[in-house]
Design a protein around this motif. Structure first.
Motif, PDB file in Angstrom:
ATOM      1  N   PRO A  85       6.241  18.166 -17.514  1.00 49.60           N
ATOM      2  CA  PRO A  85       7.220  18.765 -18.439  1.00 49.60           C
ATOM      3  C   PRO A  85       8.275  17.754 -18.874  1.00 49.60           C
ATOM      4  N   ASP A  86       8.674  17.872 -20.117  1.00 55.21           N
ATOM      5  CA  ASP A  86       9.753  17.045 -20.645  1.00 55.21           C
ATOM      6  C   ASP A  86      11.076  17.700 -20.252  1.00 55.21           C
ATOM      7  N   PRO A  87      11.897  17.037 -19.457  1.00 54.44           N
ATOM      8  CA  PRO A  87      13.151  17.659 -19.017  1.00 54.44           C
ATOM      9  C   PRO A  87      14.138  17.910 -20.167  1.00 54.44           C
ATOM     10  N   ASP A  88      13.946  17.213 -21.290  1.00 54.71           N
ATOM     11  CA  ASP A  88      14.847  17.382 -22.427  1.00 54.71           C
ATOM     12  C   ASP A  88      14.360  18.411 -23.443  1.00 54.71           C
ATOM     13  N   ASP A  89      13.112  18.858 -23.293  1.00 52.91           N
ATOM     14  CA  ASP A  89      12.544  19.816 -24.247  1.00 52.91           C
ATOM     15  C   ASP A  89      11.500  20.645 -23.514  1.00 52.91           C
ATOM     16  N   TYR A  90      11.831  21.881 -23.219  1.00 48.12           N
ATOM     17  CA  TYR A  90      10.940  22.721 -22.408  1.00 48.12           C
ATOM     18  C   TYR A  90       9.564  22.919 -23.037  1.00 48.12           C
ATOM     19  N   ARG A  91       9.456  22.723 -24.362  1.00 49.20           N
ATOM     20  CA  ARG A  91       8.149  22.880 -25.029  1.00 49.20           C
ATOM     21  C   ARG A  91       7.304  21.616 -24.921  1.00 49.20           C
ATOM     22  N   GLY A  92       7.948  20.492 -24.696  1.00 49.62           N
ATOM     23  CA  GLY A  92       7.253  19.214 -24.719  1.00 49.62           C
ATOM     24  C   GLY A  92       6.679  18.798 -23.381  1.00 49.62           C
ATOM     25  N   GLN A  93       5.757  17.856 -23.454  1.00 46.40           N
ATOM     26  CA  GLN A  93       5.167  17.276 -22.261  1.00 46.40           C
ATOM     27  C   GLN A  93       5.178  15.766 -22.388  1.00 46.40           C
ATOM     28  N   LEU A  94       5.336  15.125 -21.254  1.00 44.83           N
ATOM     29  CA  LEU A  94       5.315  13.673 -21.204  1.00 44.83           C
ATOM     30  C   LEU A  94       3.998  13.229 -20.589  1.00 44.83           C
ATOM     31  N   LEU A  95       3.478  12.130 -21.089  1.00 44.54           N
ATOM     32  CA  LEU A  95       2.156  11.661 -20.682  1.00 44.54           C
ATOM     33  C   LEU A  95       2.250  10.402 -19.824  1.00 44.54           C
ATOM     34  N   ASP A  96       1.385  10.351 -18.837  1.00 48.35           N
ATOM     35  CA  ASP A  96       1.265   9.179 -17.971  1.00 48.35           C
ATOM     36  C   ASP A  96      -0.215   8.975 -17.663  1.00 48.35           C
ATOM     37  N   LEU A  97      -0.554   7.742 -17.294  1.00 46.97           N
ATOM     38  CA  LEU A  97      -1.900   7.511 -16.777  1.00 46.97           C
ATOM     39  C   LEU A  97      -1.936   7.978 -15.330  1.00 46.97           C
ATOM     40  N   THR A  98      -3.048   8.550 -14.934  1.00 45.68           N
ATOM     41  CA  THR A  98      -3.236   8.863 -13.520  1.00 45.68           C
ATOM     42  C   THR A  98      -3.500   7.546 -12.794  1.00 45.68           C
ATOM     43  N   ASP A  99      -3.475   7.576 -11.484  1.00 46.84           N
ATOM     44  CA  ASP A  99      -3.793   6.361 -10.727  1.00 46.84           C
ATOM     45  C   ASP A  99      -5.189   5.866 -11.091  1.00 46.84           C
ATOM     46  N   GLU A 100      -6.140   6.805 -11.193  1.00 47.14           N
ATOM     47  CA  GLU A 100      -7.503   6.415 -11.575  1.00 47.14           C
ATOM     48  C   GLU A 100      -7.534   5.856 -12.995  1.00 47.14           C
ATOM     49  N   GLY A 101      -6.798   6.487 -13.897  1.00 48.19           N
ATOM     50  CA  GLY A 101      -6.741   6.009 -15.281  1.00 48.19           C
ATOM     51  C   GLY A 101      -6.190   4.603 -15.362  1.00 48.19           C
ATOM     52  N   ARG A 102      -5.133   4.353 -14.609  1.00 44.18           N
ATOM     53  CA  ARG A 102      -4.519   3.012 -14.596  1.00 44.18           C
ATOM     54  C   ARG A 102      -5.500   1.981 -14.034  1.00 44.18           C
ATOM     55  N   GLN A 103      -6.135   2.316 -12.928  1.00 45.60           N
ATOM     56  CA  GLN A 103      -7.066   1.374 -12.303  1.00 45.60           C
ATOM     57  C   GLN A 103      -8.244   1.081 -13.229  1.00 45.60           C
ATOM     58  N   ARG A 104      -8.822   2.107 -13.812  1.00 47.54           N
ATOM     59  CA  ARG A 104      -9.966   1.911 -14.712  1.00 47.54           C
ATOM     60  C   ARG A 104      -9.563   1.117 -15.957  1.00 47.54           C
ATOM     61  N   PHE A 105      -8.387   1.436 -16.498  1.00 52.08           N
ATOM     62  CA  PHE A 105      -7.927   0.734 -17.688  1.00 52.08           C
ATOM     63  C   PHE A 105      -7.680  -0.739 -17.371  1.00 52.08           C
ATOM     64  N   GLU A 106      -7.026  -1.020 -16.255  1.00 47.00           N
ATOM     65  CA  GLU A 106      -6.728  -2.403 -15.899  1.00 47.00           C
ATOM     66  C   GLU A 106      -8.003  -3.205 -15.634  1.00 47.00           C
ATOM     67  N   THR A 107      -9.029  -2.566 -15.085  1.00 44.51           N
ATOM     68  CA  THR A 107     -10.311  -3.234 -14.874  1.00 44.51           C
ATOM     69  C   THR A 107     -10.943  -3.606 -16.224  1.00 44.51           C
ATOM     70  N   ALA A 108     -10.905  -2.676 -17.168  1.00 48.74           N
ATOM     71  CA  ALA A 108     -11.453  -2.938 -18.505  1.00 48.74           C
ATOM     72  C   ALA A 108     -10.641  -4.015 -19.215  1.00 48.74           C
ATOM     73  N   GLN A 109      -9.326  -3.964 -19.054  1.00 43.94           N
ATOM     74  CA  GLN A 109      -8.457  -4.959 -19.675  1.00 43.94           C
ATOM     75  C   GLN A 109      -8.764  -6.361 -19.144  1.00 43.94           C
ATOM     76  N   ALA A 110      -9.000  -6.452 -17.850  1.00 40.77           N
ATOM     77  CA  ALA A 110      -9.338  -7.746 -17.250  1.00 40.77           C
ATOM     78  C   ALA A 110     -10.649  -8.267 -17.829  1.00 40.77           C
ATOM     79  N   ALA A 111     -11.615  -7.382 -18.029  1.00 36.98           N
ATOM     80  CA  ALA A 111     -12.895  -7.790 -18.620  1.00 36.98           C
ATOM     81  C   ALA A 111     -12.694  -8.296 -20.052  1.00 36.98           C
ATOM     82  N   ARG A 112     -11.810  -7.637 -20.798  1.00 31.45           N
ATOM     83  CA  ARG A 112     -11.534  -8.067 -22.176  1.00 31.45           C
ATOM     84  C   ARG A 112     -10.873  -9.443 -22.170  1.00 31.45           C
TER      85      ARG A 112
END
Length: 150
Positions: A85-112
């Motif tokens: 939840p966005d603390p400044d706007d009850y209708r909004g949501q904030l996005l983050d990578l999950t731990d798995e998302g971060r790990q998978r993305f960083e692995t792909a980034q290293a390959a690139r």
């Protein structure tokens, strides 16, 4: 002469964009076999700006909210992105990578990066730095032109 330079620029940019799309398809599969190529850029933006809003992502890459919502839903289903939840706007949501998302993305980034190091092995550090600066300038100018067009 200027017209010919812009024709050459258009040809080279077209080729670069086609190659980048093909590369994104390959890299996105390294993140997750079911990841769409366009979603790779979303993951990069979320990693760079944790807690970003979907509407800001949509505006940044120039897609509608419906398209963004569908892509983010898919990233959530794959376990790569989380919402809070966005603390400044009850209708909004904030996005983050999950731990798995971060790990998978960083692995792909290293390959690139390995691919780039191999492809640009004949370039000097100054060549690479200068090219990166010119690409950054191009991106900024294209964004400004798009905003000015309205």
């Amino acid at each position: 002469m200027v017209d010919e330079q812009f024709r050459q620029l258009e040809r080279e940019m077209g080729l670069l964009l086609r190659r980048a799309q093909a590369s994104s398809a390959t890299i996105s599969k390294l993140v997750h076999p079911d990841l769409e190529p366009a979603a790779y850029a979303l993951l990069a933006m979320i990693l760079a700006t944790p807690g970003v809003r979907a509407s800001d992502l949509a505006a940044n890459i120039g897609v509608g909210r419906g398209t963004m919502s569908r892509q983010l839903a898919r990233l959530g289903e794959l376990g790569l992105v989380s919402r809070r939840p966005d603390p400044d706007d009850y209708r909004g949501q904030l996005l983050d990578l999950t731990d798995e998302g971060r790990q998978r993305f960083e692995t792909a980034q290293a390959a690139r990066r390995v691919f780039f190091r191999t492809a640009l092995a004949g370039w000097t550090d100054d060549d690479i730095g200068s090219f990166a600066a010119q690409i950054a300038r191009l991106n900024a100018d294209l964004a400004a032109a798009r905003e000015a067009k309205g």
